[in-house]
Design a protein around this motif. Structure first.
Motif, short mmCIF file in Angstrom:
data_model
loop_
_atom_site.label_atom_id
_atom_site.label_comp_id
_atom_site.label_asym_id
_atom_site.label_seq_id
_atom_site.Cartn_x
_atom_site.Cartn_y
_atom_site.Cartn_z
N VAL A 281 0.87 -1.20 0.00
CA VAL A 281 0.00 0.00 0.00
C VAL A 281 0.90 1.24 0.00
O VAL A 281 2.10 1.13 0.24
N PRO A 282 0.32 2.43 -0.27
CA PRO A 282 1.17 3.62 -0.36
C PRO A 282 1.92 3.92 0.94
O PRO A 282 1.38 3.78 2.03
N LEU A 283 3.17 4.35 0.76
CA LEU A 283 4.00 4.79 1.89
C LEU A 283 4.17 6.30 1.82
O LEU A 283 4.42 6.84 0.74
N VAL A 284 4.06 6.95 2.96
CA VAL A 284 4.44 8.36 3.03
C VAL A 284 5.53 8.48 4.09
O VAL A 284 5.56 7.70 5.04
N ILE A 285 6.42 9.46 3.91
CA ILE A 285 7.50 9.58 4.91
C ILE A 285 7.27 10.79 5.82
O ILE A 285 6.83 11.84 5.40
N ALA A 286 7.64 10.58 7.08
CA ALA A 286 7.71 11.69 8.03
C ALA A 286 8.99 12.45 7.75
O ALA A 286 9.93 11.91 7.16
N GLY A 287 9.05 13.68 8.20
CA GLY A 287 10.27 14.46 7.99
C GLY A 287 11.31 14.20 9.06
O GLY A 287 12.51 14.25 8.80
N GLY A 288 10.84 13.92 10.30
CA GLY A 288 11.76 13.78 11.41
C GLY A 288 12.25 15.13 11.89
O GLY A 288 11.67 16.17 11.55
N LYS A 289 13.35 15.12 12.66
CA LYS A 289 13.82 16.39 13.25
C LYS A 289 14.25 17.37 12.17
O LYS A 289 14.58 16.96 11.06
N LYS A 290 14.24 18.65 12.53
CA LYS A 290 14.52 19.71 11.56
C LYS A 290 15.92 19.57 10.97
O LYS A 290 16.91 19.41 11.69
N LEU A 291 15.96 19.61 9.64
CA LEU A 291 17.22 19.57 8.90
C LEU A 291 17.35 20.89 8.14
O LEU A 291 16.37 21.58 7.92
N PRO A 292 18.56 21.22 7.66
CA PRO A 292 18.65 22.34 6.72
C PRO A 292 17.74 22.05 5.53
O PRO A 292 17.60 20.89 5.12
N GLU A 293 17.13 23.10 4.95
CA GLU A 293 16.11 22.90 3.91
C GLU A 293 16.62 22.06 2.74
O GLU A 293 15.89 21.22 2.20
N LEU A 294 17.88 22.30 2.32
CA LEU A 294 18.42 21.54 1.18
C LEU A 294 18.39 20.03 1.48
O LEU A 294 17.99 19.22 0.64
N GLU A 295 18.79 19.68 2.69
CA GLU A 295 18.81 18.25 3.08
C GLU A 295 17.39 17.67 3.16
O GLU A 295 17.16 16.53 2.76
#
Ligand code: 5RP
Length: 294
Positions: free
Chosen positions: A219-233
């Motif tokens: 079934v479809p997977l979505v990802i969490a972002g997790g802790k704040k990273l620099p925007e490029l990362e």
């Protein structure tokens, strides 16, 4: 009058055009009932097959998270740029305008705070209330390998049964604890268990060899972002996840903790819906951010 119409023979039944049986665009979702598909098609854009959900349910176990102290001030203005909002019912009713057109993905599990054992969750809303709030999906945390693993799986399967009765899909959220490794072996196990046991969508974290996790989850997977990273990362992570089989993101801190949240949300949309290269998306982010500051 009706009789005259019948006799005229002028009705058009397009006898040379067979009725098409529509296929459904979302992975593993072809055999659901109409209501369930319709709700999924509100969360996932039928053109791109992807979604950018904005997650701001963090307060359900950690209180006023940085960036979420005043959801009315910081999050409500972001809503028009998100495909769906993931939140708690308390925030929905107290802060989110009822006229907002966003599909709602409602947090349905909780209990322990950050001061206690997090896996000891219970279901915290009744499906009747999810219907009352016009939810498009309900979300439950599943703690595979956690102390209360079986209880959390039971929460999910009870929610799936209740959701099936009313056509509301369940988002299974694979929780990661300090003691659990974020690798493809673990994520593959946790996401597959959620799907096998009835989750219509699974939320997980990006990891090396993510394409194997995505391929093994029907079934479809979505990802969490997790802790704040620099925007490029953060944009690179989203782009890599999409390229390796994710159907979208359910991102929170990397958006609302950015110093230009609308710009970041719009840049993430480019990566997710248009498969824009992450470096170009970062340029786009900077352009929007500078326009705002200029
Ligand atoms: C909490 C959640 C959050 O919604 C999830 O972690 C998404 O937020 P972020 O991108 O900040 O990690 O499911 O368990």
């Amino acid at each position: 009058m009706a009789e005259a119409e019948i006799q005229s023979g002028e009705k058009e039944f397009f006898l040379d055009i067979p009725q098409q049986n529509e296929t459904f665009f979302l992975k593993g979702s072809a055999n659901y009932d109409w209501g369930m598909k319709n709700r999924l098609a509100r969360i996932f854009n039928p053109r791109s097959g992807k979604t950018v959900m904005l997650a701001f349910d963090h307060g359900y176990f950690q209180g006023p998270t940085t960036g979420l102290e005043r959801i009315d001030v910081t999050i409500v203005p972001l809503a028009p740029f998100a495909d769906a909002l993931m939140l708690t019912r308390g925030i929905l009713r107290s802060v989110i305008p009822a006229a907002s057109g966003n599909p709602i993905v409602m947090r349905a599990s909780g209990g322990p705070s950050i001061l206690k054992e997090l896996s000891n969750e219970h279901l915290v809303i009744d499906m009747d209330d999810a219907v009352r709030m016009n939810c498009s999906a309900v979300a439950v945390q599943v703690f595979i390998g956690g102390e209360y693993e079986t209880q959390s799986v039971g929460n999910m399967t009870r929610l799936v049964d209740a959701g099936m009765k009313v056509g509301i899909p369940v988002l299974g959220v694979t929780a990661v604890g300090k003691e659990l490794v974020r690798d493809a072996k673990y994520m593959g196990l946790a996401t597959r268990m959620c799907a096998e046991l009835g989750a219509a969508v699974v939320k997980t974290y990006f990891c090396p060899d993510f394409e194997k996790v995505a391929a093994g989850c029907p079934v479809p997977l979505v990802i969490a972002g997790g802790k704040k990273l620099p925007e490029l990362e953060a944009l690179k992570m989203a782009a890599d996840a999409i390229a390796q089989g994710a159907s979208g993101v359910d991102m929170g801190r990397n958006i609302f903790q950015s110093d230009a949240p609308v710009a970041m949300l719009k840049a993430v949309r480019k990566v997710v819906h248009e498969a824009m290269n992450y470096k170009q998306a970062y340029e786009y982010f900077l352009e929007l951010k500078n326009q705002k500051n200029g």
